[in-house]
Design a protein around this motif. Structure first.
Motif, PDB file in Angstrom:
ATOM      1  N   LEU A 109      59.367  -4.014 -34.720  1.00 46.24           N
ATOM      2  CA  LEU A 109      58.241  -4.934 -34.851  1.00 46.24           C
ATOM      3  C   LEU A 109      56.997  -4.340 -34.204  1.00 46.24           C
ATOM      4  O   LEU A 109      55.879  -4.442 -34.742  1.00 46.24           O
ATOM      5  CB  LEU A 109      58.583  -6.281 -34.216  1.00 46.24           C
ATOM      6  N   ALA A 110      57.168  -3.693 -33.042  1.00 48.46           N
ATOM      7  CA  ALA A 110      56.042  -3.016 -32.395  1.00 48.46           C
ATOM      8  C   ALA A 110      55.511  -1.878 -33.260  1.00 48.46           C
ATOM      9  O   ALA A 110      54.294  -1.686 -33.396  1.00 48.46           O
ATOM     10  CB  ALA A 110      56.465  -2.487 -31.024  1.00 48.46           C
ATOM     11  N   TYR A 111      56.430  -1.121 -33.889  1.00 50.03           N
ATOM     12  CA  TYR A 111      55.989  -0.063 -34.798  1.00 50.03           C
ATOM     13  C   TYR A 111      55.179  -0.636 -35.951  1.00 50.03           C
ATOM     14  O   TYR A 111      54.192  -0.039 -36.399  1.00 50.03           O
ATOM     15  CB  TYR A 111      57.199   0.694 -35.363  1.00 50.03           C
ATOM     16  N   ARG A 112      55.598  -1.790 -36.440  1.00 48.62           N
ATOM     17  CA  ARG A 112      54.900  -2.385 -37.585  1.00 48.62           C
ATOM     18  C   ARG A 112      53.476  -2.783 -37.204  1.00 48.62           C
ATOM     19  O   ARG A 112      52.534  -2.603 -37.992  1.00 48.62           O
ATOM     20  CB  ARG A 112      55.692  -3.607 -38.057  1.00 48.62           C
ATOM     21  N   VAL A 125      61.948 -11.154 -55.080  1.00 47.44           N
ATOM     22  CA  VAL A 125      60.710 -11.032 -55.862  1.00 47.44           C
ATOM     23  C   VAL A 125      59.507 -11.013 -54.931  1.00 47.44           C
ATOM     24  O   VAL A 125      58.567 -10.230 -55.118  1.00 47.44           O
ATOM     25  CB  VAL A 125      60.619 -12.187 -56.870  1.00 47.44           C
ATOM     26  N   ARG A 126      59.514 -11.874 -53.904  1.00 46.98           N
ATOM     27  CA  ARG A 126      58.405 -11.883 -52.946  1.00 46.98           C
ATOM     28  C   ARG A 126      58.289 -10.529 -52.238  1.00 46.98           C
ATOM     29  O   ARG A 126      57.186 -10.004 -52.051  1.00 46.98           O
ATOM     30  CB  ARG A 126      58.612 -12.993 -51.919  1.00 46.98           C
ATOM     31  N   SER A 127      59.439  -9.973 -51.839  1.00 49.86           N
ATOM     32  CA  SER A 127      59.415  -8.671 -51.174  1.00 49.86           C
ATOM     33  C   SER A 127      58.900  -7.587 -52.114  1.00 49.86           C
ATOM     34  O   SER A 127      58.166  -6.693 -51.699  1.00 49.86           O
ATOM     35  CB  SER A 127      60.820  -8.319 -50.674  1.00 49.86           C
ATOM     36  N   GLU A 144      58.378  13.168 -37.746  1.00 48.70           N
ATOM     37  CA  GLU A 144      57.844  14.183 -38.645  1.00 48.70           C
ATOM     38  C   GLU A 144      56.595  13.726 -39.386  1.00 48.70           C
ATOM     39  O   GLU A 144      56.045  14.463 -40.200  1.00 48.70           O
ATOM     40  CB  GLU A 144      58.920  14.587 -39.668  1.00 48.70           C
ATOM     41  N   GLY A 145      56.143  12.497 -39.132  1.00 50.87           N
ATOM     42  CA  GLY A 145      54.946  11.995 -39.796  1.00 50.87           C
ATOM     43  C   GLY A 145      55.139  11.655 -41.265  1.00 50.87           C
ATOM     44  O   GLY A 145      54.162  11.601 -42.015  1.00 50.87           O
ATOM     45  N   ASP A 146      56.360  11.408 -41.697  1.00 45.66           N
ATOM     46  CA  ASP A 146      56.654  11.065 -43.090  1.00 45.66           C
ATOM     47  C   ASP A 146      56.609   9.541 -43.230  1.00 45.66           C
ATOM     48  O   ASP A 146      57.626   8.853 -43.111  1.00 45.66           O
ATOM     49  CB  ASP A 146      58.026  11.613 -43.485  1.00 45.66           C
ATOM     50  N   LEU A 147      55.419   9.013 -43.491  1.00 44.15           N
ATOM     51  CA  LEU A 147      55.261   7.560 -43.573  1.00 44.15           C
ATOM     52  C   LEU A 147      55.905   6.980 -44.828  1.00 44.15           C
ATOM     53  O   LEU A 147      56.206   5.783 -44.861  1.00 44.15           O
ATOM     54  CB  LEU A 147      53.779   7.192 -43.538  1.00 44.15           C
ATOM     55  N   SER A 148      56.112   7.792 -45.855  1.00 49.57           N
ATOM     56  CA  SER A 148      56.756   7.289 -47.064  1.00 49.57           C
ATOM     57  C   SER A 148      58.195   6.864 -46.775  1.00 49.57           C
ATOM     58  O   SER A 148      58.596   5.737 -47.084  1.00 49.57           O
ATOM     59  CB  SER A 148      56.728   8.367 -48.150  1.00 49.57           C
ATOM     60  N   GLU A 149      58.977   7.746 -46.179  1.00 47.21           N
ATOM     61  CA  GLU A 149      60.360   7.395 -45.849  1.00 47.21           C
ATOM     62  C   GLU A 149      60.410   6.322 -44.772  1.00 47.21           C
ATOM     63  O   GLU A 149      61.286   5.454 -44.784  1.00 47.21           O
ATOM     64  CB  GLU A 149      61.125   8.634 -45.394  1.00 47.21           C
ATOM     65  N   TYR A 150      59.469   6.375 -43.833  1.00 46.14           N
ATOM     66  CA  TYR A 150      59.443   5.351 -42.792  1.00 46.14           C
ATOM     67  C   TYR A 150      59.233   3.966 -43.405  1.00 46.14           C
ATOM     68  O   TYR A 150      59.890   2.993 -43.014  1.00 46.14           O
ATOM     69  CB  TYR A 150      58.336   5.652 -41.784  1.00 46.14           C
ATOM     70  N   ASN A 151      58.319   3.853 -44.370  1.00 44.50           N
ATOM     71  CA  ASN A 151      58.055   2.559 -44.998  1.00 44.50           C
ATOM     72  C   ASN A 151      59.275   2.050 -45.750  1.00 44.50           C
ATOM     73  O   ASN A 151      59.567   0.843 -45.725  1.00 44.50           O
ATOM     74  CB  ASN A 151      56.865   2.687 -45.956  1.00 44.50           C
ATOM     75  N   GLN A 152      59.990   2.950 -46.436  1.00 42.23           N
ATOM     76  CA  GLN A 152      61.191   2.517 -47.147  1.00 42.23           C
ATOM     77  C   GLN A 152      62.247   1.998 -46.172  1.00 42.23           C
ATOM     78  O   GLN A 152      62.882   0.967 -46.425  1.00 42.23           O
ATOM     79  CB  GLN A 152      61.753   3.677 -47.967  1.00 42.23           C
ATOM     80  N   CYS A 153      62.430   2.698 -45.070  1.00 45.17           N
ATOM     81  CA  CYS A 153      63.401   2.239 -44.070  1.00 45.17           C
ATOM     82  C   CYS A 153      62.949   0.934 -43.415  1.00 45.17           C
ATOM     83  O   CYS A 153      63.767   0.022 -43.197  1.00 45.17           O
ATOM     84  CB  CYS A 153      63.607   3.315 -43.012  1.00 45.17           C
ATOM     85  N   GLN A 154      61.666   0.832 -43.098  1.00 44.99           N
ATOM     86  CA  GLN A 154      61.145  -0.373 -42.454  1.00 44.99           C
ATOM     87  C   GLN A 154      61.320  -1.596 -43.347  1.00 44.99           C
ATOM     88  O   GLN A 154      61.669  -2.692 -42.874  1.00 44.99           O
ATOM     89  CB  GLN A 154      59.659  -0.179 -42.123  1.00 44.99           C
ATOM     90  N   THR A 155      61.102  -1.436 -44.656  1.00 46.85           N
ATOM     91  CA  THR A 155      61.269  -2.550 -45.580  1.00 46.85           C
ATOM     92  C   THR A 155      62.715  -3.047 -45.599  1.00 46.85           C
ATOM     93  O   THR A 155      62.971  -4.264 -45.567  1.00 46.85           O
ATOM     94  CB  THR A 155      60.844  -2.124 -46.993  1.00 46.85           C
ATOM     95  N   GLN A 156      63.663  -2.128 -45.656  1.00 56.49           N
ATOM     96  CA  GLN A 156      65.067  -2.529 -45.655  1.00 56.49           C
ATOM     97  C   GLN A 156      65.490  -3.107 -44.309  1.00 56.49           C
ATOM     98  O   GLN A 156      66.300  -4.043 -44.253  1.00 56.49           O
ATOM     99  CB  GLN A 156      65.950  -1.324 -46.005  1.00 56.49           C
ATOM    100  N   LEU A 157      64.943  -2.580 -43.238  1.00 55.03           N
ATOM    101  CA  LEU A 157      65.312  -3.079 -41.912  1.00 55.03           C
ATOM    102  C   LEU A 157      64.863  -4.525 -41.722  1.00 55.03           C
ATOM    103  O   LEU A 157      65.570  -5.314 -41.080  1.00 55.03           O
ATOM    104  CB  LEU A 157      64.697  -2.187 -40.831  1.00 55.03           C
ATOM    105  N   ARG A 158      63.726  -4.883 -42.244  1.00 54.61           N
ATOM    106  CA  ARG A 158      63.271  -6.273 -42.115  1.00 54.61           C
ATOM    107  C   ARG A 158      64.272  -7.229 -42.765  1.00 54.61           C
ATOM    108  O   ARG A 158      64.571  -8.297 -42.215  1.00 54.61           O
ATOM    109  CB  ARG A 158      61.898  -6.436 -42.753  1.00 54.61           C
ATOM    110  N   ALA A 159      64.796  -6.847 -43.937  1.00 50.23           N
ATOM    111  CA  ALA A 159      65.796  -7.696 -44.602  1.00 50.23           C
ATOM    112  C   ALA A 159      67.108  -7.712 -43.829  1.00 50.23           C
ATOM    113  O   ALA A 159      67.771  -8.759 -43.736  1.00 50.23           O
ATOM    114  CB  ALA A 159      66.014  -7.200 -46.034  1.00 50.23           C
TER     115      ALA A 159
END
Length: 513
Positions: free
Chosen positions: A359-362, A63-65, A330-345
C-alpha cells in the motif's frame, strides 16, 4: 393545493422535456427531442438470471478492475488517444453483455483496449476477413496467450468488413428471434415443436431454451472452410465450459515462459509442490547470479502455472510479492504494475502477505505519476490502522510534504525510506530537486554555498550536486571561490523553471508485454 395528472397526461406548460431512459451500456446518447428507445435487437435474458436493475448496473469486480487497469498510468500508450480507448472499451463490454458472457470472461487476462487498438492498426489495409472480438467465445479459462492467438486471426479484418458484416452472435440472436416468431407448416419435428408440428416460443421445450441461453455459441468464421491456412484453436471446436482447473504433472524446476495458443497441457504445467521448490530455487539464483531478464522470464512462467491451475493461496501472494520487489529493484514498472494489480485482489481475500508494505508502494507510485485522481481514491479508503503503519505513514508524510511545498521535509523522508520505497522515490526525486532548486534561487540571493544545496536536496556529495546542476543546463551558475563552490541563485530561476516544466510531464511507463 396539489394537482394530479393521469399516467399519460402532461401539463401544457411543463418546464421540462421527457426523455427516454438509457437502458443499455454503450448506447449513444439520444437527442432531447428523441423519445423512442433504440431499435437494435437485444438478446433475451436468461430465465434463471435475476431481473435487470433499472438503476445503476452492478458490474462484476473483474470488469471494474479491467476498466481501472485500462486507464492506469502504467498502461497508457502514447500513440493511443483516450477517446479511442473509451470507444473500444465500450465495444468490448457491450459485446460481452450482448453475448451473455460478462461473468465467464477472464477479464484479468483479457488484452487491454489500447493493445487491441494497436493490433487493429497493424492489420493489412485491404483484408477481406471479418473482425473477431477477443471475447467472442466467452470462455472463462482464456489466458493472454489464447487471446493473442485470436488477435492474430483478427489482423486480417478491416473496419469496412466490420461495419458491413453482422457480428456472429448478433446473427445468432436474430435467428433465435426469427424462429421464435414463426410456425413451420411441415410436420417435421423441430426443437420444442408442439403437437401440431408448429414452432413457437410458447411451446418450446424448457431444456432447449435453457441450453440456448447458457453461453454464447462458438460461431466459426464464414470463410473458415475456404481458408486452409486458418489456424484452428481449441475454442473453435467445443464451446463447453471447463469442469474444473487442471492439475499439472511437470516436474521441471525451471521452465521458459511461453504464450499459450491452446488449452494448457497438464504435462507442461508444474503442480504446487514443484512450484514451491521452483520459488526457492529462483530466490537463490537471483542472489547468486543477479540476471534479471532470466529471473523475470522464470517468474512469469511460475505465475502462469499458478493461474492455469487457479491456485490462490499464501504461496501465490509470496510469489507475486517477490517478483514485484525484484521488478522495483530493476526499475521495471510494467511487471511491478501487473504484480501489484494481482496482489490487491489477493489481499482482499485475506491470504496473508504484506499488504501495508505494498500500500505504501502504491502511494509512492502515484506520487511518481502525479496521479491525483487515484491518489484521492487511496486516501479515501485508508483505515486508521493503515495510517498508523510505519511504511504507510512515511508515504503519507511524503505526499503531504510535496503538497505543501516543504522540500526540506521531503528530502529528509527520502533519506529515511523504509523497505524498498526508495526505488520508487528515486524515479521522481530528480523532478522534486529541480522544483527545490527553483525555490532556493528565489529565496536566497545573490548566491549560496553548494554545500547548503547538497544537504538540503539529499545529495550524497557536492560532486553529485554539481553534476546534477550541469546535467540540466546550468554549469554557468556554479562559481568556484576560495571558500568553496557557490551557486549563483540570482540567475537560476529561469533555467530551473524550464527544466522543471520538462520533467513535470507525466512520466512514460513501458506498456505490459
Amino acid at each position: 393545493m396539489s394537482m394530479t395528472y393521469a399516467r399519460n397526461e402532461m401539463p401544457a406548460t411543463a418546464a421540462f422535456t421527457p426523455v427516454a431512459a438509457r437502458r443499455t451500456f454503450g448506447t449513444q446518447h439520444q437527442a432531447a427531442s428523441t423519445h423512442s428507445l433504440p431499435t437494435s435487437p437485444v438478446p433475451p435474458a436468461s430465465p434463471s438470471a435475476n431481473p435487470p436493475d433499472k438503476g445503476k448496473r452492478d458490474w462484476p469486480p473483474q470488469v471494474r478492475s479491467y476498466v481501472q487497469r485500462s486507464f492506469a498510468d502504467g498502461n497508457i500508450l502514447p500513440d493511443v488517444h483516450r477517446h479511442e480507448m473509451e470507444i473500444k472499451l465500450k465495444q468490448v463490454i457491450s459485446h460481452s453483455v450482448e453475448a451473455g458472457t460478462l461473468a465467464i470472461v477472464d477479464w484479468d487476462n483479457l488484452p487491454l483496449p489500447q493493445i487491441m487498438i494497436q493490433d487493429e492498426r497493424r492489420r493489412p489495409p485491404n483484408s477481406q476477413f471479418p473482425s473477431i472480438s477477443p471475447i467472442q467465445n466467452g470462455h472463462s479459462n482464456l489466458t493472454n496467450e489464447s487471446k493473442s492467438n485470436k488477435r492474430k486471426s483478427a489482423e486480417f479484418a478491416s473496419d469496412d468488413d466490420t461495419g458491413s458484416r453482422s457480428l456472429p452472435w448478433r446473427q445468432s440472436d436474430r435467428q433465435d428471434h426469427f424462429e421464435s416468431r414463426v410456425s413451420y407448416p411441415d410436420k417435421r419435428p423441430r426443437n420444442g415443436a408442439g403437437p401440431d408440428g408448429g414452432f413457437s416460443k410458447s411451446n418450446q421445450a424448457p431444456e432447449a431454451r435453457k441450453k440456448r441461453f447458457q453461453a454464447a455459441p462458438s460461431v466459426a468464421s464464414p470463410v473458415a472452410s475456404t481458408r486452409p491456412w486458418r489456424r484452428t484453436t481449441s475454442h473453435d471446436a467445443e464451446p463447453t465450459e471447463p469442469k474444473g482447473p487442471i492439475v499439472g504433472r511437470c516436474q521441471d524446476l525451471e521452465k521458459k515462459y511461453f504464450r499459450l495458443t491452446s488449452a494448457p497441457n497438464p504435462d507442461t504445467v508444474r503442480p504446487l509442490h514443484v512450484l514451491e521448490k521452483t520459488l526457492d530455487h529462483l530466490k537463490k539464483k537471483w542472489r547468486r547470479e543477479n540476471k534479471y531478464p532470466y529471473i523475470c522470464d522464470q517468474f512469469k512462467s511460475l505465475r502462469q502455472d499458478l493461474t492455469v491451475q487457479r491456485i490462490k493461496t499464501s504461496f501465490t501472494v509470496d510469489a507475486y510479492e517477490i517478483h514485484a520487489r525484484i521488478a522495483l529493484e530493476e526499475g521495471d514498472l510494467s511487471e511491478y504494475n501487473q504484480c501489484q494489480t494481482q496482489l490487491r485482489a489477493l489481499y482482499a481475500q485475506n491470504l496473508g502477505g504484506h499488504p501495508y508494505e505494498f500500500l505504501a508502494y502504491r502511494i509512492l507510485y502515484f506520487l511518481h505519476t502525479s496521479n491525483r485522481t487515484d491518489m484521492n481514491d487511496v486516501l479515501a479508503d485508508l483505515t486508521p490502522t493503515e495510517k498508523r503503519h510505519p511504511a504507510v505513514k512515511h508515504a503519507l508524510d511524503a505526499r503531504s510534504a510535496l503538497a505543501l511545498g516543504n522540500y526540506h521535509r521531503f528530502f529528509q523522508l527520502y533519506l529515511d525510506t523504509p523497505n524498498m520505497g526508495a526505488y520508487l522515490m528515486d524515479m521522481f526525486v530528480g523532478r522534486e530537486r529541480l522544483s527545490a532548486l527553483s525555490a532556493v534561487c528565489r529565496a536566497y540571493k545573490p548566491d549560496v554555498r553548494l554545500r547548503f544545496v547538497t544537504e538540503e536536496l539529499g545529495f550524497d556529495s557536492d560532486e553529485d550536486c554539481a553534476r546534477f546542476i550541469c546535467e540540466h543546463g546550468a554549469p554557468h551558475l556554479l562559481d568556484e571561490r576560495d571558500d568553496g563552490v557557490h551557486l549563483l541563485t540570482g540567475k537560476g530561476p529561469g533555467f530551473f523553471d524550464s527544466a522543471l516544466k520538462a520533467a513535470s510531464a507525466r512520466p512514460g511507463v513501458k506498456a505490459p508485454v
